[in-house]
Design an enzyme around this catalytic site. Sequence first.
Site, PDB file in Angstrom:
ATOM      1  N   ASP A 178      -4.236  52.191  49.143  1.00  0.00           N
ATOM      2  CA  ASP A 178      -3.807  50.943  48.466  1.00  0.00           C
ATOM      3  C   ASP A 178      -4.714  49.951  48.825  1.00  0.00           C
ATOM      4  O   ASP A 178      -5.046  49.343  49.864  1.00  0.00           O
ATOM      5  CB  ASP A 178      -2.518  50.485  49.269  1.00  0.00           C
ATOM      6  N   HIS A 226       8.141  49.530  45.254  1.00  0.00           N
ATOM      7  CA  HIS A 226       7.449  48.772  46.380  1.00  0.00           C
ATOM      8  C   HIS A 226       8.305  48.282  47.647  1.00  0.00           C
ATOM      9  O   HIS A 226       9.490  47.489  46.879  1.00  0.00           O
ATOM     10  CB  HIS A 226       6.505  47.782  45.837  1.00  0.00           C
TER      11      HIS A 226
END
Length: 388
Positions: free
Chosen positions: A200, A302
């Site tokens: 990420d 998420h």
Amino acid sequence: MKITRITSHVLSCDMPELLGYSQQYYAKRSAHLVEVQTNEGVTGWGECFGPGNVALANKSIVEKVIQPLIAGDNPMNRDAIWHKVYNLLRDHGQKGMPLQALSGVDIALWDIAGKITGQPIYNLLGGAHRNSVGVYGYGMMLRPESVTELAARFVDEAAEIREAGFAATKMKIGLGPREDAKLAAAVRKGVGEDFDFMADANHAYTTSDAFYVGRALDELGAYWFEEPVAPEDHAGYSELRRSLKINIAGGEAEFNRWGWKALLESRGLDIAQPEVCALGGITEYQRVLSLCHAHFTPVVNHVWGSAIAVAANLQLLAAMPPLPGGLFPREPWLEFDTTENRFRDELLSVPLNIQNQVKTNAGRVAIPDGPGLGVTPDREVIEHYKIC
């Protein structure tokens, strides 16, 4: 039944160590809970995405802007309330903090609906496709250390996450292309060759630098490359997706159905990552999920925040149909922060105990089946950590 009061609870505590990602380091953890009360004594809980001073600003939007608009409304009229608030705030922001604030209120309304009907939210959404879900553990956060020190720590931490029973793991990157390649190699060393890991970048890169990192991740067999470039850069996402083997993931910084429509039509995502506590709550999440599936884009939500956010996502993951389906579909995962999080582990009167479930249930966690979110916050914990 009528809405009588909406209260924001902003929580904060010191973290045991400084942690960070490509945009900042932070020493405090925060959470923004929303409580919606009714004249019949039924209370719903939600959560707004956004840490620190963002949570403080969102508290004002929840209590000073949204509350007066919907006080006296029937909490069961979730869609009507959503459009009423969105339409009246449209001139002041179709994205960002107004949507974060609306998200927390909307989730609380779904919690109320579940409690009134005696049903878990997944039943209100059409029923459960699964009664448990796999969990990936993210860690390997950045610290103000040398790349050599970080890499050594990443090897050990990645191995620990796998040993803890998680189905996969995710690391943070964003130091620089060459540095990130070294960190990713360290994570691969830590988990071995037969285990999924993801990276990420939190939109740290230009497209050219993202290509460098993406090719390194390709060579290491990483599963996805998350937020490689700025969320506004749809063309950059599309270029990366066309040219790299790794899955391109993103979307946590996108809001409502109109923002997601443009993102999906750009064909830049292999995996969509909607954030229910930011994009507009469960009401709008359902529309975004439909758009993702209409574009044949799998969804892995998420997840960031307290036990309320985790519980909301468990409800959504239970109700999410597999894409594309079949006997052996790749199922969605729950994202789980493996660093210390008191607002997840200590908040509830009956804890979710996700870490224990993961260890004893082959990397999976059960979906709460009580009414609404299926969880109840401990008010003593809220009062202990509440700053406003």
